[in-house]
Design a protein around this motif. Structure first.
Motif, mmCIF file in Angstrom:
data_model
loop_
_atom_site.group_PDB
_atom_site.id
_atom_site.type_symbol
_atom_site.label_atom_id
_atom_site.label_comp_id
_atom_site.label_asym_id
_atom_site.label_seq_id
_atom_site.Cartn_x
_atom_site.Cartn_y
_atom_site.Cartn_z
ATOM 1 N N VAL A 18 0.844 -1.195 0.000
ATOM 2 C CA VAL A 18 0.000 0.000 0.000
ATOM 3 C C VAL A 18 0.880 1.246 0.000
ATOM 4 O O VAL A 18 0.661 2.202 -0.757
ATOM 5 C CB VAL A 18 -0.934 -0.005 1.225
ATOM 6 C CG1 VAL A 18 -1.688 1.325 1.339
ATOM 7 C CG2 VAL A 18 -1.912 -1.171 1.152
ATOM 8 N N PHE A 19 1.903 1.215 0.821
ATOM 9 C CA PHE A 19 2.840 2.332 0.935
ATOM 10 C C PHE A 19 3.541 2.608 -0.393
ATOM 11 O O PHE A 19 3.698 3.770 -0.799
ATOM 12 C CB PHE A 19 3.858 2.016 2.035
ATOM 13 C CG PHE A 19 5.090 2.863 2.021
ATOM 14 C CD1 PHE A 19 5.047 4.211 2.338
ATOM 15 C CD2 PHE A 19 6.323 2.310 1.701
ATOM 16 C CE1 PHE A 19 6.194 4.987 2.329
ATOM 17 C CE2 PHE A 19 7.468 3.077 1.692
ATOM 18 C CZ PHE A 19 7.410 4.415 2.008
ATOM 19 N N PHE A 20 3.965 1.561 -1.101
ATOM 20 C CA PHE A 20 4.667 1.758 -2.368
ATOM 21 C C PHE A 20 3.769 2.435 -3.405
ATOM 22 O O PHE A 20 4.215 3.310 -4.141
ATOM 23 C CB PHE A 20 5.172 0.417 -2.901
ATOM 24 C CG PHE A 20 6.398 -0.105 -2.209
ATOM 25 C CD1 PHE A 20 7.293 0.747 -1.586
ATOM 26 C CD2 PHE A 20 6.665 -1.463 -2.183
ATOM 27 C CE1 PHE A 20 8.427 0.276 -0.939
ATOM 28 C CE2 PHE A 20 7.796 -1.964 -1.544
ATOM 29 C CZ PHE A 20 8.678 -1.087 -0.917
ATOM 30 N N VAL A 21 2.508 2.036 -3.473
ATOM 31 C CA VAL A 21 1.587 2.661 -4.430
ATOM 32 C C VAL A 21 1.402 4.135 -4.093
ATOM 33 O O VAL A 21 1.474 5.009 -4.975
ATOM 34 C CB VAL A 21 0.229 1.933 -4.436
ATOM 35 C CG1 VAL A 21 -0.766 2.674 -5.339
ATOM 36 C CG2 VAL A 21 0.379 0.496 -4.917
ATOM 37 N N ILE A 22 1.163 4.427 -2.816
ATOM 38 C CA ILE A 22 0.977 5.824 -2.402
ATOM 39 C C ILE A 22 2.232 6.646 -2.690
ATOM 40 O O ILE A 22 2.165 7.776 -3.186
ATOM 41 C CB ILE A 22 0.619 5.899 -0.906
ATOM 42 C CG1 ILE A 22 -0.732 5.230 -0.650
ATOM 43 C CG2 ILE A 22 0.585 7.344 -0.428
ATOM 44 C CD1 ILE A 22 -1.078 5.106 0.822
ATOM 45 N N SER A 23 3.378 6.066 -2.401
ATOM 46 C CA SER A 23 4.637 6.779 -2.618
ATOM 47 C C SER A 23 4.866 7.060 -4.098
ATOM 48 O O SER A 23 5.264 8.168 -4.477
ATOM 49 C CB SER A 23 5.802 5.959 -2.055
ATOM 50 O OG SER A 23 7.017 6.638 -2.232
ATOM 51 N N GLY A 24 4.612 6.054 -4.943
ATOM 52 C CA GLY A 24 4.759 6.274 -6.373
ATOM 53 C C GLY A 24 3.865 7.382 -6.875
ATOM 54 O O GLY A 24 4.260 8.206 -7.715
ATOM 55 N N TYR A 25 2.653 7.436 -6.333
ATOM 56 C CA TYR A 25 1.696 8.485 -6.714
ATOM 57 C C TYR A 25 2.183 9.867 -6.262
ATOM 58 O O TYR A 25 2.203 10.827 -7.051
ATOM 59 C CB TYR A 25 0.332 8.167 -6.108
ATOM 60 C CG TYR A 25 -0.627 9.320 -6.096
ATOM 61 C CD1 TYR A 25 -1.167 9.810 -7.283
ATOM 62 C CD2 TYR A 25 -0.989 9.940 -4.899
ATOM 63 C CE1 TYR A 25 -2.047 10.877 -7.276
ATOM 64 C CE2 TYR A 25 -1.873 10.994 -4.891
ATOM 65 C CZ TYR A 25 -2.399 11.464 -6.078
ATOM 66 O OH TYR A 25 -3.258 12.536 -6.065
ATOM 67 N N LEU A 26 2.584 9.987 -5.005
ATOM 68 C CA LEU A 26 2.970 11.290 -4.469
ATOM 69 C C LEU A 26 4.237 11.828 -5.128
ATOM 70 O O LEU A 26 4.294 13.005 -5.517
ATOM 71 C CB LEU A 26 3.173 11.192 -2.952
ATOM 72 C CG LEU A 26 1.912 10.987 -2.114
ATOM 73 C CD1 LEU A 26 2.279 10.774 -0.648
ATOM 74 C CD2 LEU A 26 0.966 12.165 -2.254
ATOM 75 N N ILE A 27 5.248 10.985 -5.240
ATOM 76 C CA ILE A 27 6.523 11.447 -5.800
ATOM 77 C C ILE A 27 6.366 11.850 -7.260
ATOM 78 O O ILE A 27 6.898 12.880 -7.702
ATOM 79 C CB ILE A 27 7.589 10.343 -5.646
ATOM 80 C CG1 ILE A 27 7.886 10.107 -4.173
ATOM 81 C CG2 ILE A 27 8.869 10.739 -6.383
ATOM 82 C CD1 ILE A 27 8.315 11.334 -3.402
ATOM 83 N N THR A 28 5.613 11.057 -8.021
ATOM 84 C CA THR A 28 5.414 11.392 -9.435
ATOM 85 C C THR A 28 4.611 12.670 -9.579
ATOM 86 O O THR A 28 4.893 13.501 -10.459
ATOM 87 C CB THR A 28 4.704 10.235 -10.160
ATOM 88 O OG1 THR A 28 5.429 9.024 -9.945
ATOM 89 C CG2 THR A 28 4.624 10.495 -11.651
#
Length: 300
Positions: A18-28
């Motif tokens: 879950v964290f990886f998906v959120i992180s990919g979204y925020l950073i991009t």
């Protein structure tokens, strides 16, 4: 809860996905927005990530040192020292992959085991902005196609290798990259394709149903999955797609959106990084000190 031994949360390890998906979204989102505004700086991006992650992380490492010296037996102290090097060089995922893997009683005694996911995240922070800058020079429209290709390739490799090299698959960036790419693709959708696609799904009931489905998918993974599930292959699609649905379809007008906006969940979000940093050292040192499973009362 998972690391604390609460068997109800047998699939709690999917929190990382879950964290990886959120992180990919925020950073991009951050990178693409700044590129559009002409304000993106690679140096500033790295500087902000360093300030966000490293001070708290290094504090945890510092606090762990005296307890490791006092309570760990010599072989475990050697492994702890190597993990310190791994954390400092953004390679603790590689260290723990080579040491013994993620599952097993021995790993519950390792104070810095959880830093493997931060290493994956840090490796992503280093490489992904360079990838975006490279693609941006050619055609911006290639970004989404590239992200989808990376996600499909990474997922295919993960599904193949999880049955042949499960430890390597669990820890390495290349088999986790598809989860980050899901979030990155959602960021691209919000910035460039939302109006086109949302006209096809513009209905409150659609948002309500799909955001609730996303939440149920995450709950299913947390409460039904366990360490016998091949991970992170196709099974990891359950929590990651669930996360994507929540990001896309939840809003203040939906039940899920209102729930996540309550003070309780916002407060949990504000302390989530600190909680993640501290939980494993506390659990591991409790196990090392007592030499038995401490029990839920001590963990609580």
């Amino acid at each position: 809860m998972f690391h604390g031994g609460y068997r109800l949360f047998s699939g709690g390890f999917v929190g990382v996905d879950v964290f990886f998906v959120i992180s990919g979204y925020l950073i991009t989102t951050i990178i693409l927005t700044e590129k559009e505004n002409g304000t993106f700086s690679l140096v500033n991006f790295y500087e902000r990530r360093i300030r966000r992650i490293l001070p708290a992380l290094f504090l945890v490492m510092l606090v762990c040192l005296p307890f490791a010296w006092l309570w760990l037996i010599p072989p475990d102290l050697v492994d702890f020292s190597k993990s310190l090097v791994g954390v400092s060089t953004f390679s603790s995922n590689i260290h723990f992959m080579r040491a013994s893997g993620y599952w097993g009683i021995a790993n519950e005694f390792k104070p810095l085991l959880h830093t493997w996911s931060l290493a994956v995240e840090e490796q992503y922070y280093v490489l992904f902005p360079l990838f975006l800058l490279f693609v941006w020079k050619f055609r911006k429209r290639w970004i989404l196609s590239s992200l989808l290709f990376i996600a499909a390739t990474s997922l295919a490799v993960a599904e193949y290798k999880v049955h042949n090299h499960p430890v390597e698959t669990f820890f390495l960036l290349q088999t986790r990259l598809w989860e980050l790419a899901i979030g990155a693709s959602i960021a691209f959708y919000f910035l460039y394709r939302k109006k086109t696609i949302r006209t096809l799904l513009a209905h409150k009931s659609v948002d309500e149903i799909l955001s609730l489905l996303g939440l149920l998918l995450i709950f299913y993974a947390v409460f039904v999955f366990d360490e016998t599930v091949p991970f992170p292959g196709f099974y990891a699609l359950v929590p990651t797609i669930g996360t994507g649905l929540i990001i896309i379809f939840s809003s203040p007008n939906t039940l899920v959106g209102r729930m996540l906006a309550t003070k309780l969940f916002v407060s949990i979000g504000l302390i989530s990084y600190s909680t993640y940093l501290w939980h494993q050292p506390l659990f591991a040192f409790a196990r090392n000190r007592i030499l038995t499973e401490p029990g839920n009362l001590i963990y609580s």
